[in-house]
Design a protein around this motif. Sequence first.
Motif, short mmCIF file in Angstrom:
data_model
loop_
_atom_site.label_atom_id
_atom_site.label_comp_id
_atom_site.label_asym_id
_atom_site.label_seq_id
_atom_site.Cartn_x
_atom_site.Cartn_y
_atom_site.Cartn_z
N THR A 130 41.63 52.18 26.89
CA THR A 130 42.32 52.28 28.17
C THR A 130 41.86 51.14 29.08
O THR A 130 40.67 51.03 29.38
CB THR A 130 42.04 53.62 28.86
N ILE A 131 42.79 50.29 29.49
CA ILE A 131 42.47 49.11 30.29
C ILE A 131 42.85 49.40 31.75
O ILE A 131 44.01 49.61 32.06
CB ILE A 131 43.22 47.87 29.77
N TYR A 132 41.85 49.40 32.62
CA TYR A 132 42.09 49.72 34.02
C TYR A 132 42.38 48.48 34.87
O TYR A 132 42.97 48.58 35.93
CB TYR A 132 40.89 50.47 34.60
N GLY A 133 41.91 47.34 34.43
CA GLY A 133 42.11 46.12 35.21
C GLY A 133 41.83 44.90 34.36
O GLY A 133 41.50 45.00 33.18
N PHE A 134 41.95 43.74 34.97
CA PHE A 134 41.79 42.48 34.25
C PHE A 134 40.54 41.72 34.71
O PHE A 134 40.49 40.50 34.62
CB PHE A 134 43.04 41.62 34.41
N ASP A 135 39.55 42.45 35.20
CA ASP A 135 38.31 41.81 35.65
C ASP A 135 37.15 42.28 34.78
O ASP A 135 36.91 43.48 34.65
CB ASP A 135 38.03 42.15 37.12
#
Length: 229
Positions: A130-135
């Motif tokens: 699960t990817i919550y953001g790109f940082d």
Amino acid sequence: MSMVHVSQGIKEPASPHLMSECAIVAHLAVATLPESRTPWLDLIADYDRIRDRIARVVDGFEDFNQRVHRPRGFHLHLPPRSRIWPTATGKANFLAHDLGALQAERFVAQTEKRVFTLMSIRSHDQYNTTIYGFDDRYRGVSGIRKVCFMNAADIQNMGFKAGDQVNITSHWTDGERQAMGFMLVAYDIPQGCLAGYYPELNVLVPLSSHDDRAHTPTSKSIAVTLAAA
């Protein structure tokens, strides 16, 4: 953080056909283990039933349901976190294993190109797949996930420069697989080794390359070559 608490989704499902992770596992179990005495579908009807079973077998989870439903949940005591080592010596004990035999059996890619060992990892803004953001504040990457972490000396020796786009090819006994258009990031990683995020790099993992007993995919040891995109 050693805190155990319940979580609740806040968005409407993208489709009425989506299944929870627990439901996926339970239906796989029902389909593949018809003789199993575990009431898989009954368990996913009420997650408290799953937690009751965890409480019976995992240390520290006694009265799981009663404690997890309190505001903020409960703190799970992990002795090493408090510098407590429940061993005969009172210290952390390390075991050393000879890797010579493993090296002798290591797969050798049939290619004249330089072969690197790639491992897939997750970013800071990611929980499992699960990817919550790109940082990724762990590694100083922001706004992009199609990256390949590489030792600066290896980048130079290969005739690349940081920021170049490369195609990654994995090699196995059943053929080759490719991941296209990944940006090179100079990183403090041993020479000969590469790293990148999953699931973006899952395509490179051969299904027949796995642990002998657990059948865990060899996602941390993938033989790959690089080429300019």
